[in-house]
Design an enzyme around this catalytic site. Structure first.
Site, mmCIF file in Angstrom:
data_model
loop_
_atom_site.group_PDB
_atom_site.id
_atom_site.type_symbol
_atom_site.label_atom_id
_atom_site.label_comp_id
_atom_site.label_asym_id
_atom_site.label_seq_id
_atom_site.Cartn_x
_atom_site.Cartn_y
_atom_site.Cartn_z
ATOM 1 N N ASP A 26 0.741 -1.173 0.047
ATOM 2 C CA ASP A 26 0.056 -0.145 0.086
ATOM 3 C C ASP A 26 1.024 1.185 -0.120
ATOM 4 O O ASP A 26 2.166 1.193 0.370
ATOM 5 C CB ASP A 26 -0.971 -0.168 1.384
ATOM 6 C CG ASP A 26 -2.093 0.955 1.119
ATOM 7 O OD1 ASP A 26 -2.174 1.490 0.274
ATOM 8 O OD2 ASP A 26 -2.661 0.863 2.065
ATOM 9 N N CYS A 30 -14.289 -23.089 18.555
ATOM 10 C CA CYS A 30 -13.280 -23.147 17.140
ATOM 11 C C CYS A 30 -12.821 -24.378 17.332
ATOM 12 O O CYS A 30 -12.215 -24.676 18.514
ATOM 13 C CB CYS A 30 -12.389 -21.804 17.176
ATOM 14 S SG CYS A 30 -11.172 -22.048 15.965
HETATM 15 ZN ZN LIG Z 1 -9.457 -21.442 16.798
#
Ligand SMILES: [Zn+2]
Length: 543
Positions: free
Chosen positions: A87, A274
Site C-alpha cells: 500500500d 473453534c
Molecule cells: Zn481457533
C-alpha cells in the site's frame, strides 16, 4: 492477462492471479505485515498457515527503514517467498491528513523494493465529507493515476488503481469508469474503512456495486481494510476478489477473539467456539494466565485460522453454486450485514447479468431476502420478455403450488386432470393452467420442469413480502397477456388473500371476467365441480 477467472457464482469468482513471484488463487486474503511489531513471522504465515501473499505498507517501510528494503529486496527484508503487495500511504493520508512523500517517490520506492502488487498514491475520499470535497479527491486521484503511467519504469509489477468517491455514488461511478479506462491490472475500492466502522454495510454494498458497474469486469477488485471473516462472504458475493486483514493482529493485541459470527473478548468466553489447532488445546481461562506476548501470538494465529477457513468455505460455496446460501447464513451475524443483503433487491438486474443462473444443483429459499437471487430475476425477465401462452388459451386458470415438485406430477393435480377430462378435449385446450408459487411468482404449468422452477426448496409458511411478490407477479402476468377471463383457485390462508386481491384489481383494470373459489388445492371433489361449472360458464360465454 495476469488474472484468469476459473469459477463464478453471484459476482464472486475463483481466479488465478499471476504476480512476478507466484500464482495465487482468489478470493485471496493478505495478512497485513507490520515489520516492527509483527506477531507471526511472515514466512510462517506461508509455511504453517498456507497464506500465499501478504501486504505491507510501503510508506511506513520507507519512513522507518529508508533504503534497507531497497538494498535487500522486499521479499528478503520481510523473509517471505510468496507474493507481496504494498500500500502507498493513502490510509495515512486519511488518518493524519497528509504524508511526507510524493506519488513519484512512493512509486519509485515500490519499484525499488520489488513489490509484486503496488498501489499509486491515491487520495482517499473518507466518509464525512461534502460532495465538493469528495469531487476534489476523485479528480486528484485520477490526475495522479494518469501521471503514474509516465512515472513507472518497471512492467513486471501489478499496479492498483483505486476508485474514490466515498458515499457519493455518482462520483464512485465516474471514478470507476475513468480508472477503468487506464491500463491498471487491479482496482481497489478506496477508503471503505470508516463506512465499515459505522456499520453502514448497505452503503458499502452500494459503493462496491457502483464501482463494479464502472470497472472492467475481468480485473480483480481489492477491498481495503475488510479484515473480518463475518463480511468476507458478502464482499465476495458483491465481486471483491482481494482483501487485507490487519484486524487479526490489532484484535489480538486487544484480547479480541474473531469468529465468522462476530468478535468476543477473551474474558467474555467460557469456551473457545473453534476447532483450529490452537483453540483445540487451550481454554479462555488458561489463555488469561499466559504472558501478554504469548496471548497476543495465540490470538493472532487463531484469528488467522478463522479467516482462512472462511475464505475456503467461500471458495467451496462458489464451486457448488451456493454462495447466496452461504452469504445469507453469514450476514445473520449482524443486522447491518443483513441490511446490506436486503438492499441487493435494488441491484438485482446487475447481479443477474453477471451471475451464472444455470446450475447443477437446486437452491434453498428461506425468506424474502432471497428475492434478489439472480435465478429469480432471470426467470422474471425470461417470462416477461420471451414467454407467450398457447395460442388457443382463452381462460387462465390459476392454481396454488403443491408441496411436491414438479407441480404437474403432484398427487393434487389428479383432480385438475380429472376436471380437464370431464371438460373434454376442445374445451380444456382453451384453458391454460398456471401455478402461482413462491419464490418464482407465476409458473405456466408446461414450464414447471424447467430449471430451477422445480429444483429448489422454500421454507413454509411464506413471509408477507414473498406472498406479495407472488401476487404482484401474477397480476403483472394477467395485465400483459390476452386471456379473455381468469379463474382463481384461491388458498386464502397461505396466500393471505394477496393473490386474490391482486387478480381482482388487474382483472377490473383490464375489464376481464374474474371468478375465484376459496379452497385448498387438495380440496374436496365438490370444490372441483364448482370450479368446472365456473370454467364452463366462462368458456360458453366466449363460444
Ligand atoms: Zn481457533
Amino acid at each position: 492477462m495476469s488474472f484468469e477467472i476459473k469459477e463464478k457464482d453471484l459476482l464472486g469468482r475463483i481466479g488465478k492471479l499471476k504476480t512476478k513471484s507466484s500464482t495465487v488463487e482468489t478470493p485471496l486474503l493478505f495478512p497485513v505485515i507490520n515489520p516492527s511489531i509483527q506477531p507471526i513471522p511472515p514466512q510462517k504465515l506461508k509455511d504453517s498457515f498456507g497464506f500465499q501473499a501478504v501486504i505491507t505498507n510501503a510508506y511506513i517501510l520507507r519512513k522507518r527503514y529508508e533504503n534497507k528494503p531497497v538494498e535487500m529486496g522486499l521479499h528478503k527484508f520481510l523473509d517471505f517467498n510468496g507474493s507481496v503487495m504494498t500500500d502507498s500511504g493513502a490510509y495515512q493520508i486519511l488518518v493524519y491528513g497528509g504524508v511526507e512523500v510524493s506519488q513519484k517517490e512512493i512509486v519509485a520506492y515500490q519499484e525499488g523494493i520489488g513489490s509484486d502488487i503496488a498501489t499509486i498514491l491515491d487520495i482517499p475520499t473518507g466518509w464525512k465529507v461534502t460532495k465538493e470535497q469528495a469531487e476534489v479527491t476523485v479528480a486528484e486521484t485520477l490526475r495522479r493515476a494518469k501521471a503514474f503511467f509516465k512515472e513507472k519504469t518497471r512492467d513486471d509489477i501489478l499496479w492498483v488503481g483505486p476508485v474514490q468517491g466515498g458515499k457519493h455514488l455518482d462520483l464512485v461511478a465516474s471514478s470507476a469508469v475513468e480508472m477503468g479506462k487506464l491500463p491498471f491490472q487491479i482496482h481497489a475500492l478506496g477508503s471503505p474503512t470508516e463506512v465499515m466502522e459505522s456499520y453502514r454495510y448497505d452503503v458499502l454494498a452500494d459503493m462496491i456495486l457502483t464501482a463494479k458497474k464502472g470497472l472492467p469486469v475481468e480485473r480483480p477488485l481489492h477491498l481495503f481494510g475488510a479484515g473480518h471473516p463475518s463480511m468476507f462472504a458478502l464482499a465476495v458475493a458483491l465481486g471483491c476478489d482481494l482483501f487485507d486483514s490487519a484486524a487479526y493482529a490489532l484484535y489480538a493485541r486487544e484480547n479480541r477473539y474473531m469468529t465468522e459470527n462476530g468478535t468476543w473478548r477473551v474474558n467474555e468466553l467460557d469456551y473457545f467456539p473453534c476447532s483450529c489447532p490452537r483453540c483445540s488445546i487451550e481454554t479462555p481461562r488458561g489463555l488469561e494466565k499466559k504472558s501478554p506476548k504469548e496471548r497476543e501470538v495465540f490470538l493472532a494465529e487463531r484469528n488467522l485460522y478463522v479467516c482462512l477457513a472462511e475464505i475456503k468455505r467461500i471458495k467451496q460455496a462458489i464451486r457448488d453454486g451456493r454462495l447466496w446460501e452461504h452469504t445469507e447464513m453469514r450476514v445473520h451475524a449482524h443486522p447491518a450485514l443483513l441490511s446490506a443483503l436486503k438492499h441487493l433487491r435494488n441491484h438485482a438486474d446487475f447481479l443477474e447479468k453477471f451471475s451464472p443462473t444455470a446450475k447443477s444443483s437446486g437452491f434453498f429459499y428461506f425468506d424474502s431476502v432471497g428475492l434478489a437471487r439472480p435465478e429469480i430475476t432471470h426467470y422474471r425477465k425470461r417470462l416477461t420478455e420471451r414467454y407467450a401462452p398457447p395460442a388457443n388459451a382463452k381462460v387462465l386458470l390459476l392454481v396454488p403450488q403443491t408441496r411436491n415438485k414438479p407441480f404437474h406430477k403432484a398427487p393434487e393435480f389428479k383432480k385438475i386432470r380429472q376436471l380437464f377430462r370431464s371438460l373434454g378435449k376442445d374445451l380444456s385446450a382453451q384453458v391454460h393452467v398456471c401455478v402461482y408459487s413462491a419464490p418464482f411468482g407465476l409458473v405456466p404449468l408446461e414450464l414447471d420442469e424447467v430449471y430451477p422452477l422445480s429444483q429448489h426448496e422454500a421454507s413454509h409458511p411464506f413471509d408477507l413480502e414473498t406472498v406479495s411478490y407472488v401476487a404482484s407477479q401474477t397480476a403483472e402476468y394477467i395485465k400483459r397477456s390476452s386471456y379473455k377471463s381468469v379463474v382463481l383457485l384461491n388458498e386464502p390462508k397461505r396466500w393471505m388473500d394477496k393473490v386474490k386481491e391482486a387478480c381482482t384489481k388487474s382483472c377490473e383494470e383490464a375489464d376481464l371476467p374474474f371468478n375465484s373459489v376459496d379452497a385448498n388445492i387438495a380440496g374436496s371433489r365438490e370444490i372441483f365441480y364448482r370450479l368446472e361449472n365456473i370454467l364452463l360458464e366462462h368458456l360458453n360465454k366466449k363460444l
